[in-house]
Design a protein around this motif. Structure first.
Motif, short mmCIF file in Angstrom:
data_model
loop_
_atom_site.label_atom_id
_atom_site.label_comp_id
_atom_site.label_asym_id
_atom_site.label_seq_id
_atom_site.Cartn_x
_atom_site.Cartn_y
_atom_site.Cartn_z
N ASN A 231 21.09 16.58 32.56
CA ASN A 231 22.39 16.58 31.89
C ASN A 231 23.52 16.45 32.87
OD1 ASN A 231 24.35 19.12 32.02
ND2 ASN A 231 22.24 19.89 32.32
N LEU B 197 31.11 20.19 31.33
CA LEU B 197 31.79 21.40 30.83
C LEU B 197 32.62 21.15 29.56
CD1 LEU B 197 32.12 24.41 31.52
CD2 LEU B 197 33.69 23.78 33.34
N LYS C 65 28.80 28.80 25.22
CA LYS C 65 28.99 27.70 26.17
C LYS C 65 30.04 28.11 27.20
CE LYS C 65 29.40 23.64 28.17
NZ LYS C 65 28.36 23.18 29.13
N CYS D 27 27.99 25.39 38.00
CA CYS D 27 28.06 24.11 37.29
C CYS D 27 27.95 22.94 38.26
CB CYS D 27 29.34 23.96 36.48
SG CYS D 27 29.35 22.33 35.68
O1 RRO Z 1 28.55 21.41 31.31
C1 RRO Z 1 27.74 21.08 32.21
O2 RRO Z 1 27.66 19.93 32.68
C2 RRO Z 1 26.80 22.07 32.77
C3 RRO Z 1 27.19 23.32 33.20
BR1 RRO Z 1 28.93 23.99 33.01
C4 RRO Z 1 26.23 24.17 33.83
O3 RRO Z 1 26.50 25.31 34.25
N1 RRO Z 1 24.96 23.70 33.96
C5 RRO Z 1 24.60 22.48 33.54
O4 RRO Z 1 23.43 22.09 33.69
N2 RRO Z 1 25.53 21.67 32.93
#
Ligand code: RRO
Length: 310
Positions: free
Chosen positions: A68, A72, A44, A127
Motif C-alpha cells: 500500500n 494517510l 485510521k 508511516c
Molecule cells: O496511510 C498510509 O499510507 C499508511 C500509514 Br499512515 C501507515 O502507518 N502504514 C501504512 O502501511 N500505510
C-alpha cells in the motif's frame, strides 16, 4: 477459556482487534467495528486537517501479502472525535494519530486528551508512504527521545507507540532504552515493511500508482519480521510496557505465535482487509481451539514463554 487481554490496565474483552488503516476510516467502517467481535477499535491514523491521500490505485494484495501507498487519507481528528462523541462505546477505543510534524503531533495529542471517549492514543511513528516526507520518524533515533519527553510534559492519556520494523538488534535495544524512560503504556509492532516493490511480470509493470510502485508491505510474508521485533522488544522493554503484535496474522496459530513471543494482544491488517469484520470471530474460534488442545486456560500460561533450543 479466557482470551481477554490486559494492555497495561486497559481491559480488552478479546485479545484480537483491527490494525490501524484497514477499514477504520469512515463512519460506516467504524460503526461496523464497534458492532463486530473485535476486542477494541483503533481508528485510521489522523492529522489535524482532512487529507485525500495518494492517487489511485494505491492498494494491492496477492496470496502472500499486500502493498500500500495510501498516503494517510483521513477525515481529520475532529471527524474521529466527533464520531466517538455520537456513539455508544462498548470496547476500548485507540485513537491513532500521525501528525506530519512534531508540532502537529503535540496538537493532536492535546485534542485527544480532551475527549473522554478515547481510551488510549496510538502514536504512529512509522508511516512509510508520504510523498515529500519520505522519512519514517521511528528510524530517527536522535529525535525520538526529545520528542517523547515533550509529550509526557502534558499528556495524561494512556499512550502507546506504533513502530516500524527494525532489522538490527542494536536498533531495538536503542529504541527500547529510550522508551523505558517514559510512562508508555504499550508499543504496537510492526507497521508495514517500508519501500517494498511488487510487480506484475505479465504486464511488466508495478501494481500501485504512487511513488513508482513502491509501498509498505503487509500480510503473511512479513510475519517472521513481526515475530522477531515482538520477541526482541519483549526482552528489552520494561515489563510494564505491553506489546500489541501486528504483522502477518491470518490464523489462530499466527496469533498463538505472536503471544508466545510476548504480545499481550494482536491487530489484524491485511487479513481484515481480505475478509471483513467476520475475521475476528473466526480467529477467536481458531485461537480457542489451539488453547483447548494445549490445555491452556489463559494467555498468561504461555505469553512470552517461547523456548530456545538447548
Ligand atoms: O496511510 C498510509 O499510507 C499508511 C500509514 Br499512515 C501507515 O502507518 N502504514 C501504512 O502501511 N500505510
Amino acid at each position: 477459556i479466557d482470551i481477554t487481554a490486559n494492555i497495561n490496565g486497559i481491559q480488552l474483552p478479546l485479545c484480537i482487534m483491527n490494525a490501524s488503516g484497514v477499514l477504520c476510516s469512515t463512519d460506516q467502517e467504524l460503526s461496523n467495528l464497534l458492532d463486530s467481535h473485535s476486542g477494541g477499535v483503533v481508528t485510521k491514523s489522523c492529522t489535524s486537517q482532512p487529507r485525500k491521500g495518494n492517487i489511485l490505485p494505491r492498494y494491492f494484495e496477492w496470496n502472500m501479502g499486500s502493498i500500500n501507498s495510501m498516503g494517510l487519507p483521513n477525515f481529520g481528528i475532529h471527524f474521529y472525535l466527533g464520531f466517538l462523541e455520537e456513539k455508544k462505546i462498548n470496547k476500548p477505543i485507540f485513537l491513532s494519530i500521525s501528525g506530519l510534524s512534531t508540532e502537529e503531533n503535540y496538537y493532536l495529542i492535546q485534542k485527544a486528551n480532551q475527549s473522554s471517549k478515547v481510551t488510549a492514543i496510538e502514536l504512529n511513528l512509522s508511516c512509510p508512504n508520504l510523498i515529500g516526507k519520505e522519512n519514517v520518524f521511528g528510524y530517527n533515533f536522535d529525535k525520538i527521545s526529545n520528542f517523547i519527553e515533550k509529550i509526557f510534559k502534558f499528556n495524561k492519556k494512556p499512550l502507546g507507540i506504533k513502530l516500524p520494523p527494525y532489522f538490527q538488534d542494536a536498533h531495538i535495544k536503542n529504541i527500547a532504552s529510550i522508551l523505558n524512560q517514559f510512562p508508555i503504556f504499550f508499543v504496537t509492532c510492526i507497521n508495514s515493511l517500508p519501500n517494498g516493490l511488487f510487480i506484475d511480470a505479465n504486464k511488466e509493470s508495478v501494481v500501485i500508482c504512487p511513488k513508482k510502485g513502491f509501498g509498505g508491505i503487509g500480510g503473511p510474508i512479513i510475519k517472521p519480521f513481526a515475530l522477531a521485533n515482538i520477541r526482541k522488544f519483549y526482552t528489552y522493554l520494561r515489563k510494564d510496557i505491553s506489546i500489541i503484535g501486528c504483522g502477518g496474522i491470518s490464523s489462530g496459530k499466527d496469533i498463538f505465535e505472536h503471544i508466545l513471543c510476548g504480545a499481550s494482544a494482536v491487530q489484524i491488517g491485511t487479513q481484515f482487509m481480505k475478509e471483513g469484520v467476520s475475521v475476528f470471530e473466526r480467529l477467536k474460534k481458531e485461537l480457542i481451539l489451539i488453547l483447548e488442545k494445549k490445555n491452556y486456560s489463559s494467555l498468561n500460561n504461555f505469553k512470552g514463554k517461547l523456548k530456545n533450543l538447548q
